[in-house]
Scaffold this motif. Sequence first.
Motif, short mmCIF file in Angstrom:
data_model
loop_
_atom_site.label_atom_id
_atom_site.label_comp_id
_atom_site.label_asym_id
_atom_site.label_seq_id
_atom_site.Cartn_x
_atom_site.Cartn_y
_atom_site.Cartn_z
N ILE A 75 -14.78 18.29 -17.85
CA ILE A 75 -14.06 18.69 -17.88
C ILE A 75 -13.94 19.04 -19.81
O ILE A 75 -13.83 19.82 -20.71
CB ILE A 75 -12.40 18.58 -17.24
CG1 ILE A 75 -12.40 19.00 -16.20
CG2 ILE A 75 -11.51 19.07 -17.90
CD1 ILE A 75 -11.80 17.88 -15.12
N THR A 116 -7.64 11.85 -24.44
CA THR A 116 -6.95 13.26 -25.02
C THR A 116 -7.59 13.83 -26.48
O THR A 116 -7.54 15.02 -26.26
CB THR A 116 -5.80 13.70 -24.69
OG1 THR A 116 -5.38 12.11 -25.10
CG2 THR A 116 -5.54 13.32 -23.09
N PHE A 153 -9.11 17.07 -26.55
CA PHE A 153 -8.43 18.33 -25.90
C PHE A 153 -7.70 18.43 -26.64
O PHE A 153 -7.16 19.92 -27.23
CB PHE A 153 -7.13 17.81 -24.69
CG PHE A 153 -8.66 17.70 -23.68
CD1 PHE A 153 -9.59 18.24 -23.43
CD2 PHE A 153 -8.38 16.10 -23.26
CE1 PHE A 153 -9.98 17.92 -21.79
CE2 PHE A 153 -9.18 15.73 -21.99
CZ PHE A 153 -10.63 16.55 -21.70
N LEU A 162 -8.28 24.67 -17.84
CA LEU A 162 -8.47 23.48 -17.20
C LEU A 162 -8.17 22.72 -18.05
O LEU A 162 -7.93 20.88 -17.62
CB LEU A 162 -9.98 23.44 -16.92
CG LEU A 162 -10.27 22.78 -15.84
CD1 LEU A 162 -9.52 21.47 -14.78
CD2 LEU A 162 -11.85 22.59 -15.38
N ALA A 163 -8.52 22.44 -19.34
CA ALA A 163 -8.77 21.09 -20.17
C ALA A 163 -7.21 21.15 -20.19
O ALA A 163 -7.18 19.88 -20.85
CB ALA A 163 -9.82 21.96 -21.65
N LEU A 164 -6.63 21.91 -21.05
CA LEU A 164 -5.13 21.45 -20.75
C LEU A 164 -4.21 20.69 -19.93
O LEU A 164 -3.34 19.58 -20.19
CB LEU A 164 -4.11 22.60 -21.59
CG LEU A 164 -4.64 23.96 -23.15
CD1 LEU A 164 -3.99 25.48 -23.04
CD2 LEU A 164 -4.24 22.88 -24.14
N GLN A 193 -5.87 18.98 -18.53
CA GLN A 193 -6.74 16.63 -18.62
C GLN A 193 -5.28 16.35 -19.09
O GLN A 193 -5.09 15.29 -19.15
CB GLN A 193 -7.69 17.22 -18.60
CG GLN A 193 -8.36 16.06 -18.42
CD GLN A 193 -8.31 15.99 -17.04
OE1 GLN A 193 -8.43 16.27 -16.46
NE2 GLN A 193 -9.46 14.80 -16.80
N ILE A 194 -4.84 17.34 -20.73
CA ILE A 194 -3.55 16.35 -20.70
C ILE A 194 -2.89 16.09 -20.45
O ILE A 194 -2.36 14.72 -20.51
CB ILE A 194 -3.65 17.02 -22.32
CG1 ILE A 194 -4.79 17.94 -23.30
CG2 ILE A 194 -2.74 16.68 -23.00
CD1 ILE A 194 -4.51 18.38 -23.85
N PHE A 245 -3.59 12.74 -17.79
CA PHE A 245 -4.22 11.50 -18.80
C PHE A 245 -2.25 11.10 -19.09
O PHE A 245 -2.81 9.79 -18.88
CB PHE A 245 -4.69 11.76 -20.17
CG PHE A 245 -6.54 11.84 -19.33
CD1 PHE A 245 -6.90 10.61 -18.76
CD2 PHE A 245 -6.78 12.58 -19.55
CE1 PHE A 245 -8.44 10.47 -18.51
CE2 PHE A 245 -8.97 12.59 -19.69
CZ PHE A 245 -8.84 11.25 -18.83
N GLN A 261 -0.76 7.48 -17.93
CA GLN A 261 -0.84 6.52 -19.63
C GLN A 261 0.24 6.35 -19.44
O GLN A 261 0.91 5.47 -19.88
CB GLN A 261 -1.14 6.67 -20.66
CG GLN A 261 -3.33 7.09 -20.16
CD GLN A 261 -3.82 7.27 -21.62
OE1 GLN A 261 -3.85 7.86 -22.35
NE2 GLN A 261 -5.92 7.22 -21.49
N HIS A 264 -4.08 15.95 -10.53
CA HIS A 264 -6.15 15.93 -10.84
C HIS A 264 -5.94 17.43 -10.73
O HIS A 264 -5.66 18.44 -10.14
CB HIS A 264 -6.53 15.26 -9.32
CG HIS A 264 -7.58 14.62 -9.82
ND1 HIS A 264 -8.68 15.46 -9.15
CD2 HIS A 264 -8.16 13.94 -10.98
CE1 HIS A 264 -9.50 14.87 -10.00
NE2 HIS A 264 -9.48 14.16 -11.27
N TRP A 265 -6.91 17.73 -11.44
CA TRP A 265 -7.86 18.48 -11.35
C TRP A 265 -8.43 19.45 -10.01
O TRP A 265 -8.11 20.70 -9.87
CB TRP A 265 -9.24 19.13 -11.91
CG TRP A 265 -9.99 18.18 -12.12
CD1 TRP A 265 -10.41 16.83 -13.08
CD2 TRP A 265 -11.37 18.79 -11.08
NE1 TRP A 265 -11.31 16.29 -12.23
CE2 TRP A 265 -11.79 17.15 -11.70
CE3 TRP A 265 -11.10 19.37 -10.45
CZ2 TRP A 265 -13.02 16.97 -10.88
CZ3 TRP A 265 -12.82 18.34 -9.41
CH2 TRP A 265 -13.70 17.88 -9.79
N GLN A 266 -8.12 18.20 -9.11
CA GLN A 266 -8.65 18.95 -7.79
C GLN A 266 -7.84 19.45 -6.72
O GLN A 266 -7.68 20.55 -5.97
CB GLN A 266 -9.28 17.76 -6.92
CG GLN A 266 -10.09 18.18 -5.55
CD GLN A 266 -10.51 16.84 -5.91
OE1 GLN A 266 -11.76 15.80 -6.58
NE2 GLN A 266 -11.32 16.37 -4.77
#
Lengths: 296, 314
Positions: A233, A274, A277, B110-112, B114-115, B118, B122, B231-233
């Motif tokens: 990703i 991150t 991204f 997908l990348a967005l 992921q932010i 996280f 976190q 999660h992306w899954q």
Amino acid sequence: MQLITAQALLGLNVGVFYAMLSLGLAVIFGLLNIINFAHGAMYMLGAFVALIGYSYLEQWFGISLQIGFWGSLIMAPLVVGLLGIIIERTMLKRLANLDHIYGLLLTFGITLILQGLFANYFNVSGTPYPGQPEVLSGVLNLGFMYFPTYRMFAIVFSLVVCFATWYVIEHTRLGSRLRAGVENPQLTQAFGLNVPLMVTLTFGFGAALAGLAGVLAAPIYSVSPLMGADLIIVVFAVVVIGGMGSIMGAILTGLALGLVEGMTKVFYPPAANTVIFFLMVLVLLFRPAGLFGKEQ
Amino acid sequence: MMNKVLFAIMLIAGLIAPFLAYPVFVMDLLCFALFACAFNLLLGYAGLLSFGHAAFFGGAAYIAGHALKVWGFPPLLGILTGTAFAFLIGIVFGFLAIRRQGIYFAMVTLALAQIIYFLCLQLPFTGGENGLQGIPRGELFGLFSLDNELTMYYLVFAIFLIGFGIIYRTVHSPFGEVLQAIRENEPRALSLGYDVDRFKLLAFVLSATMAGLAGSTKALVFQFASLTSAHWQTSGEVVLMTLVGGLGTVFGPVLGAVTVATLTHELGSFGSWVQVILGTIFVIVVLVFRRGIIGEIHHFVEQRKAARTSADND
């Protein structure tokens, strides 16, 4: 200062993996117009070929043979490349005339299969790769600092592979044929070049690059079924930032973003996951086609 | 006609389901069904493949959970808070993602997402790997305790029907027609004078909001917001649900969600094989079964109709 240069080199180390993976994605995208979601899984597979070749051949297959690190550098790309060729010939080929998102979805399915298979037999939290050669162990004295020899080797080796790929594609006869195939497949075929074969081999080559990156990563990170999952990703974001128009663009963006990530680890560690991204967001805002991309 | 029959079946099945199956499981199915319908609005009707819908589904669950647990919001307000969060990030993500087309759109979402993943991992209030636990169900309107499974179930079913209705109305409106025009031929829609980007953004935001509604509801049901949901899954799973049921059909996503979620549930004891099986289904569906279950039925009915008309004309 020591810390910064050390992190810069470590960042560069990550950067060469980004570069190799995004290079593979860009090469595949150029000719097939699909994004290979399974690229991360193929990277993982490359690492596992190295691990299995080193530790499990006897135990699993009863072959008293041990493939060392150098052997894996050749074996893994071959195995992964062959898998890529099989996938292209048996599955992706059938999707050639459909919307390109189906290629993405198909390779997503393949990712799940590969990850699930390995997760059955290997610990998800990772197995260390014991086969790092003696020559590359220890640290290297760079004059101003010490740096692990193996990591230095990984950086130099990957850079050589990346630039060799760039040279072949941009400056040789073979490369000019490939570029002709990207530009206009029908016309290229009319000139007597076997475009379907080129497509298959290109996909195999892109997959092999991912496998090679996996072998190089094996001694550094522990080998895990999920090692490619989150990485891919990040590499997608790298590709969006760089734009897939240019081979050199993919390499340079990968290296630069590895460095940026390394630096973030020094100055603001929580954002290290991150930062790429967020950079992607900035690029989308100010240069939507990507740094090296062409406006469509 | 077919839609009315299917709707009646769905309504009856939904009403009696808690007496036939474990209510929490059916509620899980309903949440996924709504999630898949929301996703289908975007891919099936506007032709936009978002690979980041888990961000809305999972992210909203955390916000709803936090509102219910720490701020002590009543259940419906908690769900609305989560949904509002999905609405807001839907605007931001949509605005960014529609700047690129096709395959890039998928990678950007997908990348967005992921932010958000996280952040869920976190941020201090999220409970890290363990997820946000111990969310109270509370009392509906301060009167009915939602700890009663049946009360909870019918609330979830009502929320599902409202979400489903909103999506149905959207798709079968002039707005929905324009979306389909964009899916079929974007340059033509543009040349007809439609502000394509605005339509795409609206569809994206609506889809994100409904996904958030589904995620918030799920958090209330399970009293738990899990990292898995973000999660992306999970983004991949909702694609699979929609494809299996039938892309761009009204009931396909519902059927697909029920099929895939039941399968995952039944195969739970097989560990990682579940992934292998889901992946295999993915590959098979993409290669040979792209219309999905409902899509195949539609196709079959259409063909028979066409055969009959041509026979009448002879």
